[in-house]
Design a protein around this motif. Structure first.
Motif, PDB file in Angstrom:
ATOM      1  N   MET A 193       8.672   8.782   3.578  1.00  0.00           N
ATOM      2  CA  MET A 193       8.528   7.995   2.340  1.00  0.00           C
ATOM      3  C   MET A 193       7.242   8.345   1.600  1.00  0.00           C
ATOM      4  O   MET A 193       7.213   8.397   0.377  1.00  0.00           O
ATOM      5  CB  MET A 193       8.519   6.488   2.657  1.00  0.00           C
ATOM      6  CG  MET A 193       9.891   5.900   2.931  1.00  0.00           C
ATOM      7  SD  MET A 193       9.784   4.197   3.543  1.00  0.00           S
ATOM      8  CE  MET A 193       9.300   3.289   2.079  1.00  0.00           C
ATOM      9  N   THR A 194       6.172   8.594   2.360  1.00  0.00           N
ATOM     10  CA  THR A 194       4.859   8.755   1.732  1.00  0.00           C
ATOM     11  C   THR A 194       4.385  10.199   1.647  1.00  0.00           C
ATOM     12  O   THR A 194       3.452  10.496   0.914  1.00  0.00           O
ATOM     13  CB  THR A 194       3.795   7.988   2.540  1.00  0.00           C
ATOM     14  OG1 THR A 194       3.790   8.512   3.879  1.00  0.00           O
ATOM     15  CG2 THR A 194       4.083   6.508   2.568  1.00  0.00           C
TER      16      THR A 194
ATOM     17  N   ASP B 190       3.190  -1.974   6.724  1.00  0.00           N
ATOM     18  CA  ASP B 190       3.364  -2.098   5.274  1.00  0.00           C
ATOM     19  C   ASP B 190       4.674  -1.435   4.845  1.00  0.00           C
ATOM     20  O   ASP B 190       5.419  -1.980   4.018  1.00  0.00           O
ATOM     21  CB  ASP B 190       2.179  -1.447   4.556  1.00  0.00           C
ATOM     22  CG  ASP B 190       2.202  -1.733   3.070  1.00  0.00           C
ATOM     23  OD1 ASP B 190       1.658  -2.769   2.676  1.00  0.00           O
ATOM     24  OD2 ASP B 190       2.782  -0.938   2.308  1.00  0.00           O
TER      25      ASP B 190
ATOM     26  N   LYS C 296       0.670   4.211  -2.658  1.00  0.00           N
ATOM     27  CA  LYS C 296       0.459   5.584  -2.191  1.00  0.00           C
ATOM     28  C   LYS C 296       1.473   6.530  -2.838  1.00  0.00           C
ATOM     29  O   LYS C 296       1.123   7.634  -3.273  1.00  0.00           O
ATOM     30  CB  LYS C 296       0.592   5.591  -0.654  1.00  0.00           C
ATOM     31  CG  LYS C 296       0.830   6.924  -0.019  1.00  0.00           C
ATOM     32  CD  LYS C 296      -0.430   7.723   0.129  1.00  0.00           C
ATOM     33  CE  LYS C 296      -0.127   9.084   0.778  1.00  0.00           C
ATOM     34  NZ  LYS C 296      -1.131  10.090   0.456  1.00  0.00           N
ATOM     35  N   ILE C 297       2.732   6.099  -2.903  1.00  0.00           N
ATOM     36  CA  ILE C 297       3.783   6.937  -3.514  1.00  0.00           C
ATOM     37  C   ILE C 297       3.476   7.142  -5.007  1.00  0.00           C
ATOM     38  O   ILE C 297       3.583   8.255  -5.534  1.00  0.00           O
ATOM     39  CB  ILE C 297       5.173   6.294  -3.301  1.00  0.00           C
ATOM     40  CG1 ILE C 297       5.541   6.305  -1.804  1.00  0.00           C
ATOM     41  CG2 ILE C 297       6.248   7.014  -4.126  1.00  0.00           C
ATOM     42  CD1 ILE C 297       6.762   5.464  -1.448  1.00  0.00           C
TER      43      ILE C 297
ATOM     44  N   ALA D 268       0.833  -1.209   0.000  1.00  0.00           N
ATOM     45  CA  ALA D 268       0.000   0.000   0.000  1.00  0.00           C
ATOM     46  C   ALA D 268       0.864   1.254   0.000  1.00  0.00           C
ATOM     47  O   ALA D 268       0.473   2.289  -0.543  1.00  0.00           O
ATOM     48  CB  ALA D 268      -0.914  -0.018   1.229  1.00  0.00           C
ATOM     49  N   ILE D 269       2.043   1.157   0.609  1.00  0.00           N
ATOM     50  CA  ILE D 269       2.949   2.316   0.655  1.00  0.00           C
ATOM     51  C   ILE D 269       3.421   2.685  -0.753  1.00  0.00           C
ATOM     52  O   ILE D 269       3.436   3.857  -1.125  1.00  0.00           O
ATOM     53  CB  ILE D 269       4.178   1.978   1.537  1.00  0.00           C
ATOM     54  CG1 ILE D 269       3.767   1.871   3.005  1.00  0.00           C
ATOM     55  CG2 ILE D 269       5.301   2.988   1.353  1.00  0.00           C
ATOM     56  CD1 ILE D 269       3.487   3.175   3.685  1.00  0.00           C
ATOM     57  N   ILE D 270       3.802   1.678  -1.516  1.00  0.00           N
ATOM     58  CA  ILE D 270       4.264   1.942  -2.884  1.00  0.00           C
ATOM     59  C   ILE D 270       3.102   2.477  -3.729  1.00  0.00           C
ATOM     60  O   ILE D 270       3.267   3.417  -4.511  1.00  0.00           O
ATOM     61  CB  ILE D 270       4.878   0.673  -3.512  1.00  0.00           C
ATOM     62  CG1 ILE D 270       6.145   0.257  -2.749  1.00  0.00           C
ATOM     63  CG2 ILE D 270       5.190   0.891  -4.991  1.00  0.00           C
ATOM     64  CD1 ILE D 270       7.298   1.253  -2.793  1.00  0.00           C
TER      65      ILE D 270
END
Lengths: 123, 155
Positions: free
Chosen positions: B73-74, B88, A14-15, A10-12
């Motif tokens: 990061m986000t 995550d 989101k990015i 989910a982090i990737i």
């Protein structure tokens, strides 16, 4: 423009969503290959670019890439691999299977933006 | 860096380089070797690497480091981050570090295969192994961030 990010993280996603939206793109998300296929086959709105992770549970990104490139209607959508798999053989394998670009994790936000623009340029 | 007689000093150094590069690239923050982990970890990102021998790679951090790192990061505020999002992020961090280290190890003739990353959340996390198990540990950090890397070999 509309992009689809397929990644179990989910982090990737989101990015990638942040990057896409900063370019005024609409961003769709799928957490695995099956969800991505379902979205592509059921959603009539065209997708201009797919950003695809390699290592995902169930169906790998490479398996999904091969399926995408074998199906009329979706085989022309450009696919960029976004993955930790950085060995030369993997890159060659993905390009031979139809990927138009290959971004290795970790990546900077600026590099991600640049690659997205490269992939959709001229469309 | 500490390693047992049957540990993987080369592999942990590759993982250390990978972690430093990943944190710099994905968050813009700089960390370096030689910082002693002072706080107890609350999150542990982990990945099994299949091979001969295979190994377990873990990246353990206190909650302050996890929150700051995932926030950078986000682009999300730390107050917006729930445990699932942080887990995550830590799992993905271990995935990226493992991928980087896998490529380095392959260039030295050791073939490893990535599996699915995971994250353990709790308080005062620590890993216990039998004495005979090969194990290498490295602490990496900065004034704001603390990381403990471990590589545990499966002979």
């Amino acid at each position: 423009m509309r992009i689809l990010t397929v990644d179990d993280s989910a982090i990737i996603r989101k990015i990638i969503r942040s990057a896409g939206e900063s370019l005024d793109f609409e961003v769709e998300e799928a957490g695995d290959g099956r969800e991505a296929l379902k979205k592509l086959e059921s959603d009539p709105s065209p997708v201009d670019l797919i950003l695809l992770d390699w290592n995902m549970p169930g169906m790998s990104g490479l398996e999904l890439l091969k399926i995408l490139k074998s199906r009329d209607g979706i085989k022309k959508i450009p696919v960029m691999m976004v993955t930790t798999e950085s060995e030369r053989l993997n890159i060659i394998t993905a390009v031979q299977a139809g990927a138009v670009n290959y971004l290795i994790k970790p990546f900077t936000f600026e590099e991600l933006l640049k690659r997205i623009v490269e992939c959709v340029g001229g469309r | 860096m500490e390693t047992t007689a049957t540990g993987s000093p080369e592999c942990i150094l590759d993982c250390q380089d990978a972690l430093i590069e990943t944190v710099r690239t994905m968050s813009g923050m700089v960390i370096e070797p030689g910082w002693k982990m002072e706080k107890k970890p609350d999150f542990c990102g982990a990945m099994f690497l299949q091979g001969d021998p295979g190994c377990l790679l873990t990246v353990s951090v206190p909650k302050e480091t996890a929150g700051l790192l995932v926030s950078y990061m986000t682009g999300m505020e730390e107050s917006e981050l729930d445990t699932g999002t942080i887990c995550d992020g830590m799992a993905e961090l271990s995935n990226i570090v493992a991928g980087f280290a896998k490529a380095r190890q392959a260039s030295k003739g050791r073939l490893l295969f990535l599996t699915s990353p995971l994250c353990v959340a709790g308080s005062s996390l620590h890993i216990v192994t039998k004495e005979s198990v090969g194990r290498s540990v490295a602490d990496v950090g900065s004034p704001e961030l603390q990381f403990r890397l471990e590589v545990i070999n499966f002979e």
